[in-house]
Design an enzyme around this catalytic site. Structure first.
Site, short mmCIF file in Angstrom:
data_model
loop_
_atom_site.label_atom_id
_atom_site.label_comp_id
_atom_site.label_asym_id
_atom_site.label_seq_id
_atom_site.Cartn_x
_atom_site.Cartn_y
_atom_site.Cartn_z
N ARG A 90 -2.08 -0.50 6.52
CA ARG A 90 -1.50 0.83 6.66
C ARG A 90 -0.18 0.77 7.39
O ARG A 90 0.02 -0.07 8.25
CB ARG A 90 -2.44 1.72 7.49
CG ARG A 90 -3.68 2.17 6.80
CD ARG A 90 -3.43 3.34 5.94
NE ARG A 90 -2.50 4.26 6.60
CZ ARG A 90 -2.50 5.56 6.46
NH1 ARG A 90 -3.37 6.12 5.69
NH2 ARG A 90 -1.64 6.32 7.08
N ARG A 113 10.47 -1.42 -5.12
CA ARG A 113 10.82 -2.15 -6.34
C ARG A 113 12.14 -2.90 -6.23
O ARG A 113 12.39 -3.84 -6.98
CB ARG A 113 10.85 -1.20 -7.53
CG ARG A 113 9.48 -0.75 -7.97
CD ARG A 113 9.52 -0.06 -9.33
NE ARG A 113 10.37 1.12 -9.32
CZ ARG A 113 9.95 2.34 -9.02
NH1 ARG A 113 8.69 2.54 -8.71
NH2 ARG A 113 10.78 3.37 -9.04
#
Length: 127
Positions: free
Chosen positions: A6, A62
């Site tokens: 997390r 990305r």
């Protein structure tokens, strides 16, 4: 075994440059603190509070070298009254041999207030 890692970070303003920069900062810190390589990542889910809408944080992931093919998805966090504003949360699903207690969850900027119990652990390892 797959474990969840997390992380959360806040931005000072909903501007594309800041959303992307801070998302990338968070993901790279999560990877560094947990020795995560892109091939170890099964998927990443990113949520933002509803006051963030200027950019897709997944784009930041990305564009990290070697992270191009990591599956990433964005969503909005529940809009709960009084919740922390301008917050980006990341749940990274990672193949690892580490136990739950050995995972370093990363909370940066104002998001440290979300999990002070885990933030203290990450601050010790980051300094």
């Amino acid at each position: 075994m797959i474990r969840g890692v997390r992380g959360a970070i806040t931005v000072s303003v909903d501007q594309p440059e800041e959303v992307l920069k801070e998302t990338q900062r968070l993901v790279l810190e999560m990877a560094k603190e947990n020795n995560i390589e892109p091939d170890d990542v099964a998927s990443v889910i990113i949520s933002t509070t509803t006051d963030i809408s200027s950019a897709f944080p997944a784009k930041a992931v990305r564009t990290i070298a070697e992270w191009t093919y990591v599956p990433v998805m964005c969503t909005h966090e529940m809009d709960v009254p009084g919740s922390m504003p301008l917050c980006i949360r990341v749940m990274m699903h990672v193949n690892t041999v580490l136990g739950q207690q050995d995972i370093h969850h990363i909370y940066l900027n104002e998001a440290i207030k979300l999990r002070p119990d885990l933030s203290a652990k990450s601050q010790v390892s980051s300094t």
